[in-house]
Enzyme design. Structure first.
Site, mmCIF file in Angstrom:
data_model
loop_
_atom_site.group_PDB
_atom_site.id
_atom_site.type_symbol
_atom_site.label_atom_id
_atom_site.label_comp_id
_atom_site.label_asym_id
_atom_site.label_seq_id
_atom_site.Cartn_x
_atom_site.Cartn_y
_atom_site.Cartn_z
ATOM 1 N N TYR A 141 0.821 -1.216 0.000
ATOM 2 C CA TYR A 141 0.000 0.000 0.000
ATOM 3 C C TYR A 141 0.855 1.266 0.000
ATOM 4 O O TYR A 141 0.384 2.322 -0.397
ATOM 5 C CB TYR A 141 -0.895 0.041 1.247
ATOM 6 C CG TYR A 141 -2.211 -0.681 1.134
ATOM 7 C CD1 TYR A 141 -2.264 -2.009 0.748
ATOM 8 C CD2 TYR A 141 -3.398 -0.027 1.442
ATOM 9 C CE1 TYR A 141 -3.471 -2.670 0.683
ATOM 10 C CE2 TYR A 141 -4.611 -0.684 1.369
ATOM 11 C CZ TYR A 141 -4.647 -2.002 0.985
ATOM 12 O OH TYR A 141 -5.850 -2.652 0.922
ATOM 13 N N LYS A 188 3.300 -15.137 2.558
ATOM 14 C CA LYS A 188 3.420 -15.896 1.308
ATOM 15 C C LYS A 188 4.907 -16.151 1.093
ATOM 16 O O LYS A 188 5.508 -15.760 0.090
ATOM 17 C CB LYS A 188 2.786 -15.091 0.158
ATOM 18 C CG LYS A 188 2.686 -15.842 -1.156
ATOM 19 C CD LYS A 188 1.664 -16.976 -1.163
ATOM 20 C CE LYS A 188 1.731 -17.753 -2.460
ATOM 21 N NZ LYS A 188 0.860 -18.955 -2.457
ATOM 22 N N ASP A 221 -2.862 -18.218 0.984
ATOM 23 C CA ASP A 221 -3.882 -18.932 0.193
ATOM 24 C C ASP A 221 -4.530 -20.042 1.030
ATOM 25 O O ASP A 221 -5.753 -20.204 1.053
ATOM 26 C CB ASP A 221 -3.310 -19.468 -1.137
ATOM 27 C CG ASP A 221 -1.998 -20.229 -0.976
ATOM 28 O OD1 ASP A 221 -1.404 -20.190 0.122
ATOM 29 O OD2 ASP A 221 -1.561 -20.872 -1.955
ATOM 30 N N ASP A 245 -6.231 -6.924 4.624
ATOM 31 C CA ASP A 245 -7.400 -6.315 3.983
ATOM 32 C C ASP A 245 -8.300 -7.403 3.415
ATOM 33 O O ASP A 245 -9.513 -7.435 3.652
ATOM 34 C CB ASP A 245 -6.919 -5.370 2.872
ATOM 35 C CG ASP A 245 -8.065 -4.710 2.136
ATOM 36 O OD1 ASP A 245 -9.004 -4.247 2.819
ATOM 37 O OD2 ASP A 245 -8.035 -4.656 0.891
ATOM 38 N N ASP A 249 -12.158 -9.011 5.021
ATOM 39 C CA ASP A 249 -13.449 -9.031 4.310
ATOM 40 C C ASP A 249 -13.972 -10.465 4.230
ATOM 41 O O ASP A 249 -15.168 -10.719 4.399
ATOM 42 C CB ASP A 249 -13.310 -8.474 2.886
ATOM 43 C CG ASP A 249 -13.549 -6.959 2.813
ATOM 44 O OD1 ASP A 249 -13.228 -6.267 3.802
ATOM 45 O OD2 ASP A 249 -14.046 -6.488 1.778
HETATM 46 C C1 IPM Z 1 -10.240 -1.122 4.411
HETATM 47 C C2 IPM Z 1 -10.546 -0.590 3.040
HETATM 48 C C3 IPM Z 1 -9.419 0.353 2.606
HETATM 49 C C4 IPM Z 1 -8.145 -0.455 2.598
HETATM 50 C C5 IPM Z 1 -9.662 1.062 1.257
HETATM 51 C C6 IPM Z 1 -10.952 1.843 1.252
HETATM 52 C C7 IPM Z 1 -8.509 1.945 0.872
HETATM 53 O O1 IPM Z 1 -10.736 -1.620 2.130
HETATM 54 O O2 IPM Z 1 -10.075 -0.322 5.340
HETATM 55 O O3 IPM Z 1 -10.206 -2.340 4.565
HETATM 56 O O4 IPM Z 1 -7.850 -1.152 1.615
HETATM 57 O O5 IPM Z 1 -7.402 -0.381 3.584
HETATM 58 MG MG MG Z 2 -10.852 -3.531 3.030
#
Ligand code: IPM
Ligand code: MG
Length: 354
Positions: A141, A188, A221, A245, A249
């Site tokens: 990032y 990884k 993975d 990240d 999710d």
């Molecule tokens: C998160 C989001 C952010 C990230 C985006 C919106 C830049 O997905 O906080 O998880 O990737 O960190």
């Molecule tokens: Mg995110």
């Protein structure tokens, strides 16, 4: 206590969920005799529209002057032109970096009231209690990117230093020591040199400093699979920025909705930043259907970590449990039954506080 709290509504459903967190915090203040002063700051697309940049200097200064920062979400199709010079997300990454928030703490717990909201089998997700420690100010990032002269090749750089790995691993290991004593580091290392440094550093820290915490390593993975096939085996997970990240999710499907999950972004000093892990959800913005619980539970984390008010934090978490037990559901967790609005959910939590 007197505390100043910065509110960054941002874009999409951000303003709607932040309004509900503010309502709940105001109720906490009045019940427990605190004085919370709220300041609104601009970030993301809203800041691009208002002042032409996603992270105005006033936002950084305003955030630094507060005890805690609550952030809704940033981004949306209006600002996603790939040729635009700046994007809402640059504001979010910029404020994380400016405030030195290297540790993103994402608790993933399933609520017994919502076991049927998960697309996964109830017997798999029951009693899941995981915390992901995601490194937040390094990795791919923040490595910078380069574009070849003719624009045909683009490179993003992934970089980690020993220092960056050590500090997040120590925080995660400490959290594991205070919980069930098990740390899973995700990398990884079979492909990436950065991951081999990550693994070597983690192994050393764990052996030398946390011999009482059991420690395992998983490739990202395989971890993506284990997280869904045997989520109860994990206690604290530590990983880099991008893997964290993606895995967080994925992990949101254990409790059943991205809308339920809070996070805290912490540095060594200064205010923490508290945001739900969901995005700006432009498709439902303005419809009053967003789930405010991820944002409200983020406010609870702010009470605990930045304001040192653990009883008040627990009171908010109990209030959320109560409204869920009473059957209140926003659309994302209603599974077809009647749903309440964002505001009805927020008000119900505020009214359930004791
Ligand atoms: C998160 C989001 C952010 C990230 C985006 C919106 C830049 O997905 O906080 O998880 O990737 O960190
Ligand atoms: Mg995110």
């Amino acid at each position: 206590m007197n505390a100043s709290i910065a509110l960054i509504p941002g874009d999409g459903i951000g303003p709607e969920v932040v309004a509900e967190a503010r309502r709940v915090l105001a109720a906490v203040a009045s019940i427990h005799g605190h004085d919370f002063a709220f300041t609104e700051l601009l970030l993301g697309g809203a800041a691009i529209d208002a002042v032409g940049t996603p992270l105005p200097p006033e936002t950084i200064a305003g955030a630094r002057a507060c005890h805690a920062v609550l952030l809704g979400a940033v981004g949306g199709p209006r600002w996603s032109d790939p040729t635009a010079p700046t994007r809402p997300e640059d504001g979010l990454l910029g404020i994380r970096r400016a405030l030195g928030l290297f540790a993103n703490v994402r608790p993933i717990t399933t609520h017994w009231q919502l076991l049927d909201a998960s697309p996964l089998r109830r017997d798999l997700v029951e009693d899941v209690d995981i915390v992901i420690y995601r490194e937040l100010t390094g990795g791919i990032y923040f490595g910078g990117s380069t574009t070849s002269d003719d624009g045909s090749t683009v490179t993003d750089h992934m970089t980690y230093s020993v220092h960056e790995i050590e500090r997040i691993v120590r925080l995660a290991a400490q959290a594991a020591r205070d919980r069930r004593g098990h740390l899973t580091s995700v990398d990884k290392a079979n492909v990436l040199a950065v991951s081999r440094l990550w693994r070597r550093t983690t192994d050393r820290i764990m052996t030398d400093e946390y011999p009482d915490v059991t420690h395992e390593t998983q490739l990202v993975d395989a971890m993506a699979m284990h997280l869904l096939s045997r989520p109860r085996d994990f206690d604290v997970i530590v990983t880099g920025n991008m893997f964290g990240d993606i895995l967080s999710d994925e992990a949101s499907m254990l409790p059943g909705s991205l809308g339920l999950l809070p996070s805290a972004s912490l540095g060594t000093d200064g205010p923490g930043l508290y945001e739900p892990i969901h995005g700006s959800a432009p498709d439902i913005a303005g419809t009053g259907t967003a789930n405010p619980l991820g944002m409200i539970l983020s406010a609870a984390m702010a009470l605990r970590h930045s304001l040192a008010l653990p009883d008040e934090a627990a009171a908010v978490e109990r209030a959320v449990d109560r409204v869920l037990a009473r059957g209140l559901r926003t659309a994302d967790i209603a599974a077809g039954s009647p749903a309440v609005s964002t505001e009805q959910m927020g008000s119900a939590v505020a009214n359930a506080l004791t």
